[in-house]
Design a protein around this motif. Structure first.
Motif, short mmCIF file in Angstrom:
data_model
loop_
_atom_site.label_atom_id
_atom_site.label_comp_id
_atom_site.label_asym_id
_atom_site.label_seq_id
_atom_site.Cartn_x
_atom_site.Cartn_y
_atom_site.Cartn_z
N ALA A 327 0.85 -1.21 0.00
CA ALA A 327 0.00 0.00 0.00
C ALA A 327 0.89 1.25 0.00
CB ALA A 327 -0.92 -0.01 1.21
N LEU A 328 2.00 1.16 0.75
CA LEU A 328 2.94 2.29 0.81
C LEU A 328 3.59 2.55 -0.54
CD1 LEU A 328 5.20 2.13 4.01
CD2 LEU A 328 4.13 4.17 3.00
N GLY A 371 -1.53 5.82 6.47
CA GLY A 371 -2.21 6.89 5.71
C GLY A 371 -3.19 7.69 6.55
N GLY A 372 -4.34 7.95 5.95
CA GLY A 372 -5.38 8.69 6.66
C GLY A 372 -5.39 10.18 6.37
N ASN A 373 -4.45 10.64 5.53
CA ASN A 373 -4.35 12.08 5.31
C ASN A 373 -4.48 12.45 3.84
OD1 ASN A 373 -3.76 12.84 8.05
ND2 ASN A 373 -1.79 11.81 7.73
N THR A 385 -5.04 4.17 2.64
CA THR A 385 -5.24 4.13 4.09
C THR A 385 -5.61 2.72 4.55
OG1 THR A 385 -5.91 6.44 4.11
CG2 THR A 385 -6.72 5.08 5.94
N ILE A 386 -5.03 2.33 5.70
CA ILE A 386 -5.36 1.02 6.29
C ILE A 386 -5.84 1.25 7.72
CG2 ILE A 386 -4.46 -1.24 7.00
CD1 ILE A 386 -2.22 -0.89 4.92
N PHE A 387 -7.00 0.70 8.03
CA PHE A 387 -7.48 0.67 9.42
C PHE A 387 -7.32 -0.75 9.96
CE2 PHE A 387 -9.99 4.58 8.64
CZ PHE A 387 -9.76 5.25 9.86
N PRO A 404 -9.90 5.04 -1.04
CA PRO A 404 -8.78 4.13 -0.82
C PRO A 404 -8.58 3.78 0.66
CG PRO A 404 -7.97 6.36 -1.15
CD PRO A 404 -9.45 6.44 -1.26
N VAL A 405 -9.60 3.20 1.25
CA VAL A 405 -9.58 2.92 2.70
C VAL A 405 -9.91 1.45 2.94
CG1 VAL A 405 -10.56 3.55 4.93
CG2 VAL A 405 -10.37 5.29 3.13
N ALA A 406 -8.93 0.71 3.46
CA ALA A 406 -9.12 -0.73 3.74
C ALA A 406 -9.35 -0.94 5.22
CB ALA A 406 -7.87 -1.50 3.31
N CYS A 407 -10.35 -1.77 5.56
CA CYS A 407 -10.57 -2.16 6.95
C CYS A 407 -10.11 -3.60 7.09
CB CYS A 407 -12.06 -2.09 7.30
SG CYS A 407 -12.70 -0.43 7.25
N ILE A 408 -9.16 -3.85 7.99
CA ILE A 408 -8.66 -5.21 8.15
C ILE A 408 -9.19 -5.81 9.46
CG2 ILE A 408 -6.59 -6.66 8.16
CD1 ILE A 408 -5.47 -4.92 6.19
#
Ligand code: NAD
Length: 500
Positions: A327-328, A371-373, A385-387, A404-408
């Motif tokens: 992701a990075l 991420g998140g920003n 972004t990864i949660f 682009p937000v993943a919830c794991i």
């Protein structure tokens, strides 16, 4: 005579000059809207206005529907053979292919998606869809059904008439082509409204229709806002069917308007919150790559995005490490650069919505692992972004973010993960990763979703049906199944000697 817009591009991926008409395309002509409205189209990479296009309202939809009805009755429908309808669709595909770079450039400009994606996926796919249904046009037929000796009984698949089509912004030309191609192949005429966010490629498309040989009024493309032009399509009495792709919220409004007007049937392709299920026994490297593609492809702006990633506890740490590294490594930036994978989100509204979900995730107690920003201070770029530490009740786990937000989430057993995967109002798609073939099929069959991927993600083939369970939609598009959306079945009984 409506204005035109010309833009010259000098980018690493596309160089050239494109001119498009800005008016509404009704009855084979570009016209100004009755009420003179306009829409500012914004470049999401900069936040600046690209141009203003004409915005249609109820009055324009009325003119378009009337033209489509006349065309249906005089120069299309069953008056034109399937062979001829197919020929025109093949020609349209050829014309689109000749200008595929221009279509890709306009989508990269107004949508913000990588030019390479717009070219290689959306528009290449759109051309293939036109050809696929061109091939179907002379193969639409009913059945002879045995009843009794004194009867000939058969069915005919007849066109519906004027159909309304309303499409979103995330895959503009793929959505447009997959809507119009089966409708035209089966003999219907069309009033289509593109998304107000990405109308430019649809305007380029209007310049090909006459050259392809379609009679005036067969394809009408009317830009406009949803609550005005879109609503007018849903409730128009001449329009006998609506097919829609977009959010579940809008789908509900369309169904209501369709029911209240002339009870027109609807086909709805709506939102999703798709699960990606990864068992301990996987090829980890491949599972990580597919999970990345599942959520981050097209900036997370996919109805079928694998936004809830369930990882079995035995490989959770190893998965998270590799997933984070990949992701990075995602290249976020200018859609016209060769190496860009992720461009900006489509609009200020979508940007604010996604940032709002990221805040909600933090407030609910999930951890921003990556991420998140926002990226930069121009345009609508968001970090992949990864949660982690997500719980099933959290807003970010329950609602479609479309970014682009993943919830794991971590799981222990097959039973538990099936229950969690199905704990959603949506049912569009799901993936399962395992080397155990029995388990793969078992889980695939137990998850309530219209599209199921085993050891892959985010797959759509034009020959395969696509659509959702539960609040992800009604009906199927693509493949042979889509032909059903645009035909009535007539049962014909012929007396061969029955006496009363
Ligand atoms: P949206 O519902 O806001 O808009 C879609 C279209 O509907 C636009 O053309 C818009 O102008 C129109 N519209 C808005 N309000 C309307 C109304 N009251 N009456 C008639 N038309 C109206 O959706 P969007 O933001 O453009 O797209 C994102 C959504 O689309 C997401 O929820 C995504 O999951 C969904 N989507 C689904 C699929 C699928 O195949 N299931 C594919 C792509 C996108």
């Amino acid at each position: 005579m409506p204005a035109t817009f010309t833009k010259t591009f000098d980018t690493p991926t596309y160089k050239g000059t494109i001119t498009i008409p800005l008016g509404l395309y009704i009855n084979g002509q570009h016209v100004d809207p009755v009420e003179g409205g306009s829409i500012e189209v914004v470049n999401p990479s900069t936040g600046k206005v690209i141009t203003s296009i004409a915005a249609g309202t109820k009055a324009d939809i009325d003119i378009a529907a009337t033209a489509a009805e006349k065309a249906y009755k005089t120069s299309w429908g069953l008056r034109v053979s399937g062979t001829e309808r197919g020929k025109l669709l093949f020609k349209l595909a050829d014309l689109m292919e000749q200008r595929i770079d221009q279509f890709a450039a306009l989508d990269a400009l107004a949508n913000g998606k990588a030019y390479k994606t717009a070219y290689g996926r959306d528009n290449t796919g759109g051309i293939a869809v036109l050809r696929y249904y061109a091939g179907w046009a002379d193969k639409i037929s009913g059945k002879t059904i045995e009843t009794n000796d004194k009867k000939l009984s058969y069915t005919r698949h007849e066109p519906i008439g004027v159909v309304g089509q309303i499409i979103p912004w995330n895959v503009p030309m793929f959505s447009l082509t997959l809507k119009i191609a089966p409708a035209l192949a089966t003999g219907n005429t069309i009033v289509l409204k593109p998304s107000e966010l990405t109308p430019l490629s649809a305007l380029l498309f209007t310049t090909l229709i006459e050259e392809a040989g379609f009679p005036p009024g067969v394809i009408n493309i009317v830009n406009g806002y949803g609550p005005t032009a879109g609503q007018a399509i849903s409730e128009h009495p001449i329009i006998r069917k609506v097919t829609f792709t977009g959010s579940t919220l809008t789908g509900r409004k369309i169904m209501e308007a369709a029911a209240k007007s002339n009870l027109k049937p609807v086909t709805l392709e709506l939102g999703g919150k798709s699960p990606t299920v990864i068992f301990d026994d996987v090829d980890l490297e491949q599972a990580v790559k597919w999970a990345i593609h599942g959520i981050y492809f097209n900036h997370g702006q996919n109805c079928s995005a694998g936004s809830r990633i369930f990882v079995q506890e035995g490989i959770y740490d190893a998965f998270l490490k590799q997933f984070t590294e990949q992701a990075l490594a995602i290249k976020v930036g200018d859609p016209f650069q060769e190496e860009t994978y992720q461009g900006p989100q489509v609009s200020q509204t979508q940007f604010d919505r996604i940032m709002g979900y990221i805040e909600a995730g933090k407030v609910d107690g999930a951890k921003v692992h990556l991420g998140g920003n926002r990226i930069g201070n121009e345009g609508y770029f968001i970090q992949p972004t990864i949660f982690t530490e997500c719980q099933p009740h959290m807003k970010i786990v329950r609602e479609e973010i479309f970014g682009p937000v993943a919830c794991i989430l971590k799981f222990k057993t097959e039973e538990e993960v099936i229950e969690q995967a199905n704990d959603t109002t949506y049912g569009l798609a799901a993936s399962v990763f395992t080397k155990d073939i029995d388990k793969g099929f078992r889980v695939a069959h137990a998850i309530e979703a219209g599209n199921m991927w085993i050891n892959c993600s985010n797959q759509a083939e034009i020959q395969m049906p696509f659509g959702g369970y539960k609040q992800s939609g009604i009906g199927r598009e693509l493949g042979e199944y889509a032909l059903e959306n645009y035909t009535h079945v007539k049962a014909v009984h012929v007396n061969l000697g029955l006496r009363l």
